[in-house]
Design an enzyme around this catalytic site. Structure first.
Site, PDB file in Angstrom:
ATOM      1  CG  ASP A  84       2.454  -5.957  10.474  1.00 34.38           C
ATOM      2  OD1 ASP A  84       3.472  -6.473  10.968  1.00 34.38           O
ATOM      3  OD2 ASP A  84       2.499  -5.129   9.545  1.00 34.38           O
TER       4      ASP A  84
ATOM      5  CB  ALA B  83      -0.902   0.002   1.234  1.00 32.23           C
TER       6      ALA B  83
HETATM    7  N1  ATP Z   1      -4.074   7.460  10.024  1.00 33.65           N
HETATM    8  C1  ATP Z   1      -2.788   7.795   9.940  1.00 33.65           C
HETATM    9  N2  ATP Z   1      -2.352   8.956  10.460  1.00 33.65           N
HETATM   10  C2  ATP Z   1      -1.066   9.309  10.380  1.00 33.65           C
HETATM   11  N3  ATP Z   1      -0.107   8.560   9.791  1.00 33.65           N
HETATM   12  C3  ATP Z   1      -0.470   7.394   9.250  1.00 33.65           C
HETATM   13  C4  ATP Z   1      -1.831   6.940   9.294  1.00 33.65           C
HETATM   14  N4  ATP Z   1      -1.899   5.742   8.674  1.00 33.65           N
HETATM   15  C5  ATP Z   1      -0.656   5.457   8.255  1.00 33.65           C
HETATM   16  N5  ATP Z   1       0.218   6.432   8.591  1.00 33.65           N
HETATM   17  C6  ATP Z   1       1.674   6.476   8.303  1.00 33.65           C
HETATM   18  O1  ATP Z   1       1.953   5.690   7.150  1.00 33.65           O
HETATM   19  C7  ATP Z   1       2.782   4.573   7.483  1.00 33.65           C
HETATM   20  C8  ATP Z   1       2.325   3.338   6.705  1.00 33.65           C
HETATM   21  O2  ATP Z   1       0.966   3.037   7.015  1.00 33.65           O
HETATM   22  P1  ATP Z   1       0.480   1.544   7.277  1.00 33.65           P
HETATM   23  O3  ATP Z   1       1.283   0.965   8.376  1.00 33.65           O
HETATM   24  O4  ATP Z   1      -0.983   1.557   7.418  1.00 33.65           O
HETATM   25  O5  ATP Z   1       0.853   0.892   5.865  1.00 33.65           O
HETATM   26  P2  ATP Z   1       1.813  -0.328   5.478  1.00 33.65           P
HETATM   27  O6  ATP Z   1       2.768  -0.631   6.571  1.00 33.65           O
HETATM   28  O7  ATP Z   1       2.315  -0.114   4.120  1.00 33.65           O
HETATM   29  O8  ATP Z   1       0.746  -1.404   5.415  1.00 33.65           O
HETATM   30  P3  ATP Z   1       0.545  -2.694   4.538  1.00 33.65           P
HETATM   31  O9  ATP Z   1       0.920  -3.784   5.461  1.00 33.65           O
HETATM   32  O10 ATP Z   1      -0.912  -2.610   4.205  1.00 33.65           O
HETATM   33  O11 ATP Z   1       1.468  -2.583   3.347  1.00 33.65           O
HETATM   34  C9  ATP Z   1       2.665   4.431   8.991  1.00 33.65           C
HETATM   35  O12 ATP Z   1       3.791   3.821   9.561  1.00 33.65           O
HETATM   36  C10 ATP Z   1       2.475   5.873   9.425  1.00 33.65           C
HETATM   37  O13 ATP Z   1       3.734   6.536   9.470  1.00 33.65           O
HETATM   38 MG    MG Z   2       2.602  -0.563   8.685  1.00 31.84          MG
END
Ligand code: ATP
Ligand code: MG
Length: 205
Positions: free
Chosen positions: A121, A12
């Site tokens: 996670d 993502a």
């Molecule tokens: N609601 C939010 N408000 C502020 N920062 C956010 C928010 N959601 C995500 N982030 C920032 O974006 C980063 C990545 O988001 P998230 O952990 O949801 O995605 P990901 O680790 O890529 O997930 P996936 O496992 O779906 O690939 C977080 O570590 C944080 O820094």
């Molecule tokens: Mg994450």
């Protein structure tokens, strides 16, 4: 890289956004070329729906999670509240007030587990410490509802490993986390036994 990108991994992308004048983020699941396009779209759509649902259910269970503003299933995007604060990982890395912080993490996990939700996670990069001291759980993309003791045990085991690899030297804080979890969780013994069982398996297989 897009200039408004603030995070995201292989699955993502998280971008800064605005929703009705409010500061928001938009988490978009990106297409995977190695999957058939129809199958790929179905998988990303169902994960988008599932994540939004888990974020809401975890809130209902009493944990702090971002408010969901909008779900665009076709576009595989969730627009949610932008939580202001620092990643718990960065706070712990810079030697912040860790025992109180870890106790709130333990309570938050106990609340979602009591509602039958596992996070899937649990790392300190998936938690934001807000100004007022509250811990907000994010990134439920690997989570599930109707979680059993095994799922919850795995949650805690993964978090313990994340602590020992990312934050060596914080064993006391982790103990504070587990202590808070034990006090808040209904029937914690069953889950704690699972954690030990999972650790034992790891050692011998
Ligand atoms: N609601 C939010 N408000 C502020 N920062 C956010 C928010 N959601 C995500 N982030 C920032 O974006 C980063 C990545 O988001 P998230 O952990 O949801 O995605 P990901 O680790 O890529 O997930 P996936 O496992 O779906 O690939 C977080 O570590 C944080 O820094
Ligand atoms: Mg994450």
């Amino acid at each position: 890289m897009r200039p408004d990108r603030i995070g995201g991994g292989a699955e993502a992308e998280v971008r800064e956004a605005e929703y009705l004048g409010r500061r928001a983020v938009c988490k978009v699941r990106l297409p995977k070329r190695y999957r058939h396009p129809d199958l790929d779209a179905r998988i990303r759509q169902s994960r988008t729906r599932a994540e939004a649902r888990l974020i809401r259910e975890a809130r209902r269970a009493g944990a702090r999670t971002p408010v969901i503003y909008d779900i665009d299933v076709a576009g595989c995007a969730i627009t949610m509240e932008r939580v202001e604060g620092r990643l718990v990982k960065d706070v712990l890395d810079s030697g912040g007030d860790d025992e109180a912080l870890c106790a709130s993490i333990g309570r938050a996990i106990a609340m979602i587990h009591d509602a039958g939700i596992c996070h899937g996670d649990l790392t300190t990069s998936n938690m934001i410490l807000e100004e007022g001291g509250r811990v907000c759980l994010i990134d439920f993309s690997m989570g599930r509802t109707s979680a059993d003791a095994e799922d919850m045990g795995v949650d805690l085991r993964l978090l313990e490993r994340a602590f020992s690899s990312a934050h060596p030297g914080l064993e006391r804080s982790y103990a504070a986390l587990m202590d808070a979890y034990r006090r808040r969780k209904r029937n914690p013994e069953e889950i704690l036994r699972k954690v030990e069982e999972i650790k034992g398996r790891g050692r011998y297989t």
